[in-house]
Design a protein around this motif. Sequence first.
Motif, mmCIF file in Angstrom:
data_model
loop_
_atom_site.group_PDB
_atom_site.id
_atom_site.type_symbol
_atom_site.label_atom_id
_atom_site.label_comp_id
_atom_site.label_asym_id
_atom_site.label_seq_id
_atom_site.Cartn_x
_atom_site.Cartn_y
_atom_site.Cartn_z
ATOM 1 N N ALA A 255 24.926 41.946 40.676
ATOM 2 C CA ALA A 255 24.487 43.139 40.576
ATOM 3 C C ALA A 255 25.373 43.642 38.916
ATOM 4 N N GLY A 256 24.288 44.701 38.460
ATOM 5 C CA GLY A 256 24.362 45.382 37.278
ATOM 6 C C GLY A 256 24.324 46.764 37.957
ATOM 7 N N LEU A 257 25.794 46.940 37.718
ATOM 8 C CA LEU A 257 25.975 48.549 37.991
ATOM 9 C C LEU A 257 26.712 49.032 36.894
ATOM 10 N N ASP A 258 26.009 51.033 36.888
ATOM 11 C CA ASP A 258 26.247 51.680 35.765
ATOM 12 C C ASP A 258 26.812 52.381 36.120
ATOM 13 N N VAL A 259 27.002 52.918 37.778
ATOM 14 C CA VAL A 259 27.475 53.607 38.315
ATOM 15 C C VAL A 259 28.292 53.383 39.483
ATOM 16 N N PHE A 260 29.658 54.118 39.861
ATOM 17 C CA PHE A 260 30.639 53.688 41.071
ATOM 18 C C PHE A 260 31.008 54.898 42.010
ATOM 19 N N GLU A 261 31.450 54.489 43.339
ATOM 20 C CA GLU A 261 31.434 55.639 44.512
ATOM 21 C C GLU A 261 32.905 56.275 43.845
ATOM 22 N N LYS A 262 34.035 56.148 42.663
ATOM 23 C CA LYS A 262 34.665 56.694 41.962
ATOM 24 C C LYS A 262 35.178 56.640 41.283
ATOM 25 N N GLU A 263 34.256 57.104 40.397
ATOM 26 C CA GLU A 263 34.392 57.296 38.450
ATOM 27 C C GLU A 263 35.352 57.829 38.069
ATOM 28 N N PRO A 264 36.021 57.511 37.093
ATOM 29 C CA PRO A 264 35.413 56.418 36.518
ATOM 30 C C PRO A 264 36.925 55.076 37.001
ATOM 31 N N HIS A 265 36.778 54.671 38.047
ATOM 32 C CA HIS A 265 38.043 53.865 38.499
ATOM 33 C C HIS A 265 37.228 52.882 39.945
ATOM 34 N N PRO A 266 36.091 52.245 38.673
ATOM 35 C CA PRO A 266 35.978 51.472 39.746
ATOM 36 C C PRO A 266 36.479 50.627 40.770
ATOM 37 N N GLN A 267 36.468 49.416 42.321
ATOM 38 C CA GLN A 267 37.191 49.251 42.711
ATOM 39 C C GLN A 267 37.408 47.532 41.746
ATOM 40 N N GLY A 268 38.844 47.458 41.435
ATOM 41 C CA GLY A 268 38.940 46.321 41.042
ATOM 42 C C GLY A 268 38.531 45.071 41.305
ATOM 43 N N ALA A 269 38.318 44.311 41.915
ATOM 44 C CA ALA A 269 37.939 43.149 42.801
ATOM 45 C C ALA A 269 36.618 43.162 42.039
ATOM 46 N N LEU A 270 35.692 44.163 41.116
ATOM 47 C CA LEU A 270 34.261 43.741 40.749
ATOM 48 C C LEU A 270 34.919 43.528 39.563
ATOM 49 N N THR A 271 36.138 44.196 38.686
ATOM 50 C CA THR A 271 35.881 43.842 36.701
ATOM 51 C C THR A 271 36.247 42.480 37.230
ATOM 52 N N GLY A 272 36.581 41.323 37.908
ATOM 53 C CA GLY A 272 36.821 40.602 37.825
ATOM 54 C C GLY A 272 35.778 39.553 38.542
ATOM 55 N N LEU A 273 35.403 39.828 38.791
ATOM 56 C CA LEU A 273 33.845 38.477 39.340
ATOM 57 C C LEU A 273 32.910 38.588 37.987
ATOM 58 N N LEU A 274 32.455 37.168 37.749
ATOM 59 C CA LEU A 274 31.158 36.629 36.878
ATOM 60 C C LEU A 274 29.977 37.356 36.626
ATOM 61 N N ASN A 275 29.826 37.558 38.319
ATOM 62 C CA ASN A 275 27.959 37.616 38.763
ATOM 63 C C ASN A 275 28.078 38.718 38.832
ATOM 64 N N VAL A 276 29.168 39.598 38.082
ATOM 65 C CA VAL A 276 28.451 41.502 37.792
ATOM 66 C C VAL A 276 28.600 41.947 35.961
ATOM 67 N N VAL A 277 27.219 42.846 36.189
ATOM 68 C CA VAL A 277 27.406 43.399 34.698
ATOM 69 C C VAL A 277 27.901 45.201 35.269
ATOM 70 N N LEU A 278 28.372 45.382 34.017
ATOM 71 C CA LEU A 278 29.449 46.801 34.669
ATOM 72 C C LEU A 278 28.940 47.753 33.401
ATOM 73 N N THR A 279 28.521 48.920 33.598
ATOM 74 C CA THR A 279 28.854 49.683 32.431
ATOM 75 C C THR A 279 29.219 51.010 32.443
#
Length: 315
Positions: A255-279
């Motif tokens: 997944a590539g995500l520029d937006v999140f449900e609760k900004e600026p606090h995306p679910q912590g699990a997302l930041t630990g995944l290697l198959n995700v790009v976050l902006t």
Amino acid sequence: MPEKVLIYSKFPKALMVRIGQRFELLDAAGKPPTEVFFAGELSGIRAVITAGGTALPGSVMDTLPSLRAIVCYGTGYDGVDLAAAGERGIAVGHSPGANAASVADLAVTLMLATTRRILPADEFVRDGSWAASKPSPLLRPLPGNPGRRVGVYGMGEIGRKIAGRMAAFETEVGYFSRSRQELPYRYFESLEALSEWGDVLMIAVRASTDTHHAVNADILQKLGPDGYVVNIARGSVIDEAALVTALTNNTIAGAGLDVFEKEPHPQGALTGLLNVVLTPHIGGHTADSHAAMQDCVIANLEAFFGGKPLVYPVR
């Protein structure tokens, strides 16, 4: 004397400089206006500048008895209670299409970064693994763009620009939107059908009650283990918990995500995944986009204070 305008959302001061040259700005800095200004200071405020995603309910409008115009900086207006504004005779404007090109560019960037594993590749070079000839399962050959099926969910200004860019990459483009349009892309009758067909799901739809968590576990399952999702619209469109599960269980590839449900606090699990790009919600954050959005804000305010209809009303 310049007309007074309340800045309701929290904006970097640099973004308000041009607007401040034409109007007297009262900056609430993202706080409830009644906590920053006296009632007498707010009683004469006739116009407000807000970010579209910031909640602006009728209860706040009632603290501004003279309010007659809400001007959104940007294309979005999902945070504004449009029904409450209508009941109070308050016009709502925005900046349609002003940042469409830059948002579309980021959507393509996120798709490429995710499908080509750019972040793991960058780390592979930086940590010496490439020089040491260490194998990396994350850098195994993956499908390229020619023939890839890209589904665009939402075919407004941004969606059309995404589709045009993706077609240039020799992909097949399909879309699902509220209505079928005269476009050279395949139309699908439902999001389910689009997701089952596509390899990549590009989310470019407005936030609303109809689109809340529209991309859920079922949609992600339909994308499949080789599928990707890219979201440059609003975080509320994806069920973020379901997305984390799908990414963790390899239900989808990335997944590539520029937006999140609760900004600026995306679910912590997302930041630990290697198959995700976050902006950090930077889709429209280019100098030319900001200049265009400011032009729309200024045009709306000047029309309003001139006794004319907003140039860019929310319809």
